[in-house]
Write a protein that holds these residues in place. Structure first.
Motif, short mmCIF file in Angstrom:
data_model
loop_
_atom_site.label_atom_id
_atom_site.label_comp_id
_atom_site.label_asym_id
_atom_site.label_seq_id
_atom_site.Cartn_x
_atom_site.Cartn_y
_atom_site.Cartn_z
N PRO A 1 0.83 -1.21 0.00
CA PRO A 1 0.00 0.00 0.00
C PRO A 1 0.87 1.26 0.00
CG PRO A 1 0.08 -0.93 2.20
CD PRO A 1 0.86 -1.87 1.31
N GLY A 2 0.34 2.31 -0.61
CA GLY A 2 1.06 3.57 -0.62
C GLY A 2 1.14 4.19 0.77
N THR A 3 2.20 4.95 0.99
CA THR A 3 2.41 5.57 2.29
C THR A 3 3.20 6.85 2.12
OG1 THR A 3 3.38 5.27 4.49
CG2 THR A 3 4.45 4.14 2.67
N ALA A 4 2.93 7.80 3.00
CA ALA A 4 3.63 9.08 2.92
C ALA A 4 4.87 9.12 3.80
CB ALA A 4 2.68 10.21 3.33
N ASP A 5 4.94 8.25 4.80
CA ASP A 5 6.00 8.42 5.79
C ASP A 5 6.86 7.17 6.00
OD1 ASP A 5 4.09 6.88 6.95
OD2 ASP A 5 3.89 8.06 8.78
N ARG A 6 6.71 6.16 5.16
CA ARG A 6 7.53 4.96 5.30
C ARG A 6 8.03 4.56 3.92
NH1 ARG A 6 4.48 0.84 9.28
NH2 ARG A 6 6.55 -0.10 9.15
N SER A 7 9.31 4.23 3.83
CA SER A 7 9.89 3.96 2.52
C SER A 7 10.16 2.48 2.27
CB SER A 7 11.20 4.74 2.35
OG SER A 7 12.13 4.36 3.32
N GLN A 8 10.17 1.63 3.32
CA GLN A 8 10.54 0.22 3.13
C GLN A 8 9.31 -0.62 2.82
OE1 GLN A 8 13.62 -1.72 5.50
NE2 GLN A 8 12.19 -3.35 6.04
N GLY A 9 9.17 -0.99 1.54
CA GLY A 9 8.17 -1.98 1.19
C GLY A 9 8.65 -3.34 1.64
N VAL A 10 9.85 -3.69 1.21
CA VAL A 10 10.59 -4.84 1.76
C VAL A 10 12.06 -4.45 1.74
CG1 VAL A 10 10.75 -6.05 -0.47
CG2 VAL A 10 11.02 -7.32 1.65
N GLY A 11 12.77 -4.76 2.82
CA GLY A 11 14.14 -4.33 2.96
C GLY A 11 15.11 -5.12 2.11
N ALA A 12 16.34 -4.66 2.07
CA ALA A 12 17.38 -5.27 1.25
C ALA A 12 17.65 -6.71 1.68
CB ALA A 12 18.66 -4.45 1.34
N HIS A 13 17.71 -7.61 0.71
CA HIS A 13 17.93 -9.02 0.99
C HIS A 13 18.35 -9.73 -0.29
CE1 HIS A 13 13.92 -8.91 -0.76
NE2 HIS A 13 14.05 -10.19 -1.04
N SER A 14 18.89 -10.92 -0.16
CA SER A 14 19.07 -11.83 -1.28
C SER A 14 18.20 -13.05 -1.02
CB SER A 14 20.54 -12.23 -1.45
OG SER A 14 21.07 -12.75 -0.24
N ASP A 15 17.80 -13.73 -2.09
CA ASP A 15 16.89 -14.86 -1.96
C ASP A 15 17.66 -16.12 -1.55
OD1 ASP A 15 14.87 -13.15 -2.67
OD2 ASP A 15 14.81 -13.79 -4.77
N PRO A 16 17.05 -16.99 -0.73
CA PRO A 16 17.81 -18.11 -0.16
C PRO A 16 17.96 -19.33 -1.05
CG PRO A 16 15.59 -18.09 0.73
CD PRO A 16 15.72 -16.86 -0.13
N GLY A 17 17.36 -19.34 -2.24
CA GLY A 17 17.36 -20.56 -3.02
C GLY A 17 18.12 -20.48 -4.33
N ILE A 18 17.48 -20.94 -5.40
CA ILE A 18 18.10 -21.05 -6.72
C ILE A 18 17.60 -19.99 -7.69
CG2 ILE A 18 18.13 -22.48 -8.81
CD1 ILE A 18 20.05 -23.71 -7.07
N LEU A 19 16.28 -19.89 -7.86
CA LEU A 19 15.71 -19.11 -8.96
C LEU A 19 14.43 -18.42 -8.52
CD1 LEU A 19 15.31 -18.36 -12.00
CD2 LEU A 19 14.30 -20.62 -12.31
N THR A 20 14.30 -17.13 -8.89
CA THR A 20 13.08 -16.37 -8.62
C THR A 20 12.56 -15.78 -9.92
OG1 THR A 20 13.88 -15.76 -6.41
CG2 THR A 20 12.05 -14.47 -7.30
N LEU A 21 11.26 -15.98 -10.17
CA LEU A 21 10.57 -15.37 -11.30
C LEU A 21 9.53 -14.42 -10.73
CD1 LEU A 21 9.99 -18.67 -13.29
CD2 LEU A 21 11.49 -16.82 -14.03
N LEU A 22 9.72 -13.13 -10.97
CA LEU A 22 8.87 -12.10 -10.36
C LEU A 22 7.98 -11.46 -11.41
CD1 LEU A 22 8.10 -10.13 -8.03
CD2 LEU A 22 10.06 -8.73 -8.74
N LEU A 23 6.67 -11.48 -11.14
CA LEU A 23 5.70 -10.80 -11.99
C LEU A 23 5.25 -9.54 -11.28
CD1 LEU A 23 4.08 -11.20 -14.67
CD2 LEU A 23 2.24 -12.16 -13.25
N ILE A 24 5.41 -8.39 -11.92
CA ILE A 24 5.07 -7.11 -11.33
C ILE A 24 3.85 -6.54 -12.02
CG2 ILE A 24 5.89 -4.77 -10.82
CD1 ILE A 24 8.74 -5.84 -10.99
N GLU A 25 2.94 -5.96 -11.24
CA GLU A 25 1.76 -5.32 -11.80
C GLU A 25 2.19 -4.28 -12.84
OE1 GLU A 25 -2.33 -3.23 -10.10
OE2 GLU A 25 -0.53 -3.33 -8.85
#
Length: 332
Positions: free
Chosen positions: A181-205
């Protein structure tokens, strides 16, 4: 890669003859050695994607009591709905809500090794039965694609096409429907990280920005590209190649106030207890390995279950405390 764009690969090249397929493999190897991320043009019917986002939107507007009926705190397997602000990355609150769906398993009762507790049944909303049908069809489609990509990676790295197959018998799959959701006072949607497995396929709106990928000189914005997945490798692919391929840190910034952003990541990974098979790289590639990232706060294991459990305990301390009190404090 430029400051403005990730590489774009086209899945259709794999069906356009040997030369085009070889160019695809070369681009695949280069992108995941140099960047760790790329766009993949998928050629999936737009109606299929629209149906997936439509059912996701209908899930997120369900009454809260319907979502709470399948809250993740009810699942020792970390499946189900996570309320807004109910997840952590690097100890900071992520401003998003989501539902997690994994490979459907029966209750096993296994408690040791602890990561085997992650296998189990999903939680599905009774108020939206079509969610299960649509999501399972999407998982089936992307599992086929995941196997196809792994074969191309193996060939690109000098290994037989079936190099990774035994590790994925069966595969461990995790899919999330995520709302930022949109917000005026918070910037972290999800913080910095790397994925723990092999492969990620991301579909973005379509049309929704916010994903950022870490580079040597800062963060690169990754705007969505029509008809494409954003693809990245995880920590286990770094292990398999002794750091020739690198799991790259990434994050999502929250959208502006008055808007929202949906994304649907699909994580394609080995069986929880299968050690990742290392790749015997050709000399010209082996000379460019960098070793596996060493971080005392994030020790990378050789089994997907080890890495996933570590990530789950950190991200969902409420679930850990309720169902895995004996593991609390062991997430390093």
């Amino acid at each position: 890669m430029t400051r403005d764009a990730l590489p774009v690969l086209d899945l259709a090249d794999l069906d356009a003859g040997p030369e085009a397929a070889e160019r695809f493999r070369e681009a695949l190897r280069t992108a995941t050695h140099e960047v760790g991320f790329f766009h993949l043009r998928h050629h999936i019917d737009l109606a299929v994607i629209e149906e997936l986002f439509d059912v996701a939107r209908r899930f997120f507007v369900l009454p809260e009591e319907d979502k709470r009926a399948i809250e993740m705190t009810r699942s020792p397997h970390f499946r189900g709905w996570t309320r807004l602000d109910g997840e952590l990355t690097q100890g900071q609150v992520d401003h998003r809500e989501q539902i997690d769906v994994g490979t459907e398993r029966e209750e096993s009762g296994i408690v040791d090794p602890p990561y085997m507790r992650l296998d189990g049944p999903n939680q599905w909303p009774q108020a939206l039965p079509e969610l299960r049908t649509v999501v399972q069809a999407w998982i089936d489609r992307l599992e086929v694609l995941g196997h196809r990509l792994l074969a191309q990676w193996a060939l690109a790295l000098g290994a037989p096409a079936d190099h990774f197959v035994p590790t994925f018998a069966p595969a461990s799959i995790l899919l999330k429907l995520v709302r930022y959701p949109g917000t005026a006072d918070r910037s972290q949607g999800v913080g910095a990280h790397s994925d723990p497995g092999i492969l990620t396929l991301l579909l973005i709106e379509p049309g929704k920005a916010g994903l950022q990928v870490q580079a040597d000189d800062g963060w690169i914005d990754v705007p969505p590209t029509d008809d494409c997945f954003v693809v990245n490798i995880g920590e286990l692919m770094e292990v398999a190649t002794d750091g020739y391929l690198r799991a790259t840190q990434h994050r999502v910034t929250a959208p502006p106030e008055g808007s929202q952003r949906l994304s649907i990541p699909f994580f394609f990974n080995p069986a929880l207890d299968a050690p990742v098979p290392s790749v015997d790289l050709p000399p010209e590639l082996a000379a460019r390995t960098r070793g596996v990232t060493q971080d005392a706060a994030n020790v990378i294991g050789s089994r997907y279950g080890e890495n996933l459990l570590k990530a789950r305990l950190r991200a969902h301390p409420d679930v850990a405390a309720l169902h895995h009190a004996d593991l609390v404090g062991r997430e390093h």
